[in-house]
Every structure is written in structure tokens, then in C-alpha cells.
Design an enzyme around this catalytic site. Structure first.
Site, short mmCIF file in Angstrom:
data_model
loop_
_atom_site.label_atom_id
_atom_site.label_comp_id
_atom_site.label_asym_id
_atom_site.label_seq_id
_atom_site.Cartn_x
_atom_site.Cartn_y
_atom_site.Cartn_z
N TYR A 144 -41.83 15.99 23.62
CA TYR A 144 -40.85 14.44 24.35
C TYR A 144 -39.24 14.15 24.04
O TYR A 144 -38.54 14.55 25.12
CB TYR A 144 -41.70 13.68 24.65
CG TYR A 144 -41.24 12.91 25.22
CD1 TYR A 144 -41.23 12.42 26.43
CD2 TYR A 144 -40.29 11.38 24.37
CE1 TYR A 144 -40.97 11.45 27.40
CE2 TYR A 144 -39.55 10.68 24.57
CZ TYR A 144 -40.29 9.81 26.38
OH TYR A 144 -39.94 9.36 27.17
N LYS A 148 -35.95 15.15 25.86
CA LYS A 148 -34.72 14.08 25.99
C LYS A 148 -33.96 14.41 25.49
O LYS A 148 -31.98 13.90 26.05
CB LYS A 148 -35.45 12.55 25.54
CG LYS A 148 -36.62 12.22 26.22
CD LYS A 148 -36.30 11.62 27.40
CE LYS A 148 -35.33 9.58 27.59
NZ LYS A 148 -36.04 9.33 28.20
#
Length: 345
Positions: A144, A148
Site C-alpha cells: 500500500y 502511495k
């Protein structure tokens, strides 16, 4: 400090406006007199003052309909980090963001404010009062966060004052508050299952937990200060409560506020980390046979057992940021909002 300028057009769009942060953003923007479009895959709130656009983030056609006449776009759409859906993370955080940038430019949007994350510089080791000058993590704590980093690079790299397209990234850390579907509900569920009796480490590691209203305040300040020749162009800013607190003190205050016991036993950090690595190895070995989603992971051990708090000095200096809600008041308001999760005595 740069001059604060309200956009000539107070029409903005909140991408991801049905989510936790997005809903709070929409409400505050309306309070400040903005006209608000919301773009999301679902309609998560009822408000006759908001125009809703339901669509796919990766569809430029869907996005363009929501961006007509819009001056500022707040991009805070994001999958839940706990979902562990790598394909979705990449699609939303990277592919979708590239589409957002293209759509903004095509629609004549002047400003794009991204919700990034302070974790883009975190590798699972101590960060104390970290500044925005820290390099991106070479070994991000999870996939994740990896997406980002890609997302933030894409947004900041697209800053183009010559063509009247300005971008900035806001890096909050540990967002919490009323209506959050993640932090407090997961904490309570863990306590109910009897897995909140142990703290990892000695309990002294300081971290940032940031109240949602302060995160919203930072985003709106960024939009209002972002202009040609301002220091904000193409830069990232940490936004926190500016009150680092021991991780387990925060957890304990929320749990006790909801009538659950605070963790009282300690596990040495090194032991917890190696146990989590062992669990991860077993899950990998068994993955062809059975699907297991462990909650005890090296990443979560690192988040619970290391120092990770960040400096807001750049935001204070360049856009006059200061938290609008103190940590003590924020914890109190959050606990009050979760009375339905309170344990009966």
C-alpha cells in the site's frame, strides 16, 4: 510566509468524498462557503448542497463530468490499507491518480491537493521529528505504502506553474476521529477477542496520531496558499496534531474510554518482530493450500513498537498551519462518538 489567497472560483471537487476523511472535508468546505462536487464509487452521505458524481477513478470520462468549472481538486480517494488487495492499491493509488491528473488538466483545474501519507518515508525503524527532506522509503513497510510513494511522485512531478497547474501533497499520520471505519473499530474488535492484553516494546515509543479535523484544516490551508511562485508548489507537507504521544498510551486511553482494559503485559520488540516474521513465513508456505489473513504482521509490529513522529515546521512556516483541535480534546470527542462500541459494565 506565503500570502493566503482564496480561489476566485470557490467551486471544488473532493475525489473520495464519501470516505472517512472525504466526508469531513466536504462538511468543512461547505462551512467555509465552497461549492462542492463529490466524486466516488458510492454515495456515502446525504447532503442537498453537494452534487454527487458516481464513477470509476480510472475513467477520465467519469471524472471530467465532476470537474467542470472546478478550481481546486482534493484527491483523498484510497482503498483501506488493511484490505491487502495489491491490484486495487495499484489501480486506485497509481493508475487512478494518473487519470485524475490528466482529467484535471483537460478540465482546466488549477490546483490539485493530494492526501498522501507520512509513511512514504517510513521503513519500520525509528523516525523522530522527521522532516519532509527524508528520502522516500527504499523498503516501504507494505505494498500500500509503495503505491502511495508512486502516487505522490506522480502528483508532485506534474506541478506546472507555467501552464497554471499547481500541485501539493499533504502527509497526515495516524488519522482518527468520529466515523472512522478502521482504527477504533479494529481496536475494539481486537480487545473483544482478548488480543489487546500485550504491548509491544517498553511502551515509550512516541508516534503521531492526527485528528481528522486537523487533517482537513491542513488540506484547505494548502489549497488556499497554493499559487504561482508560492513555496508550496510541487512540495509535500506533514500535517499532524504536533503532539507525539506514546503509542500504547493513546491505545489505552481510547480502550479505557470505551470500558475495555488497557494492555498490561509487555513483549520485547525484537521477540514480537521475529514471531511476526515466523507467522508470515508459515502463511507463505501454506498459501497454496489455504488462505490466511494474519493480523500479527511485521508491519503492524513495527508501527506499534517504533518511534514515528514528524515535524510540522514546514507547514507552520509556509501556510500558517497549527492544529485546531488538541489531542486531549480529539481523543475525548472520538471516544464519545463510538458509544455504540462501549462495553457494558
Amino acid at each position: 510566509m506565503a500570502t493566503r489567497i482564496r480561489p476566485a472560483s470557490k467551486k471544488c471537487a473532493v475525489i473520495g468524498g464519501s470516505g472517512f476523511l472525504g466526508q469531513h472535508m466536504v462538511e468543512r468546505l461547505l462551512d467555509k462557503g465552497y461549492s462542492v462536487n463529490v466524486f466516488d464509487i458510492r454515495q456515502g452521505l446525504e447532503n442537498e448542497r453537494v452534487q454527487f458524481f458516481i464513477g470509476d477513478l480510472c475513467s477520465k470520462t467519469d471524472l471530467l463530468s465532476a470537474l467542470q468549472g472546478v478550481n481546486v481538486v482534493f484527491h483523498c480517494a484510497s482503498p483501506a490499507p488493511s484490505s491487502n488487495n495489491k491490484e486495487l492499491f495499484y489501480k486506485v493509488n497509481y493508475t487512478g491518480t494518473r487519470t485524475v491528473i490528466e482529467a484535471c488538466k483537460e478540465a482546466g483545474v488549477q490546483k490539485l491537493v493530494l492526501t498522501s501519507s507520512a509513511s512514504v518515508v517510513f521503513e519500520g525503524t525509528d523516525i523522530k521529528n522527521g522532516t519532509e527532506d527524508l528520502p522516500y522509503a527504499q523498503r516501504p513497510i507494505d505494498y500500500y505504502t509503495e503505491t502511495k510513494i508512486l502516487q505522490e511522485k506522480e502528483v508532485l512531478g506534474s506541478n506546472d506553474p507555467e501552464n497554471n497547474f499547481l500541485t501539493v501533497a499533504i502527509r497526515p499520520h495516524g488519522i482518527f476521529g468520529p466515523r472512522d471505519p478502521q482504527l477504533v473499530p479494529i481496536m475494539v474488535e481486537t480487545a473483544k477477542s482478548g488480543k489487546m492484553k500485550f504491548m509491544i516494546g517498553n511502551g515509550e515509543n512516541l508516534v503521531d496520531f492526527t485528528y481528522v479535523e486537523n487533517v482537513v484544516h491542513g488540506h484547505i490551508l494548502a489549497a488556499e496558499y497554493l499559487q504561482k511562485d508560492s513555496p508550496l508548489c510541487g512540495k509535500a507537507y506533514h500535517i499532524t496534531n504536533d503532539e507525539p504521544i506514546p503509542f500504547w498510551t493513546f491505545i489505552s486511553q481510547v480502550l479505557v474510554g470505551l470500558n475495555y482494559e488497557a494492555p498490561k503485559y509487555q513483549i520485547p520488540y525484537w521477540l514480537a518482530y521475529y514471531l511476526a516474521l515466523l507467522v508470515s513465513l508459515l502463511v507463505f508456505i501454506l498459501s497454496p493450500l489455504v488462505t490466511i489473513k494474519p493480523t500479527f504482521t511485521p508491519m503492524r509490529v513495527a508501527l506499534a513498537g517504533t518511534y514515528h513522529y514528524y515535524s510540522c515546521e514546514r507547514a507552520k512556516k509556509e501556510m500558517g498551519y497549527k492544529p485546531v483541535v488538541s489531542l486531549e480534546k480529539a481523543i475525548e470527542k472520538t471516544v464519545q462518538s463510538y458509544q455504540h462500541l462501549r462495553r457494558a459494565r
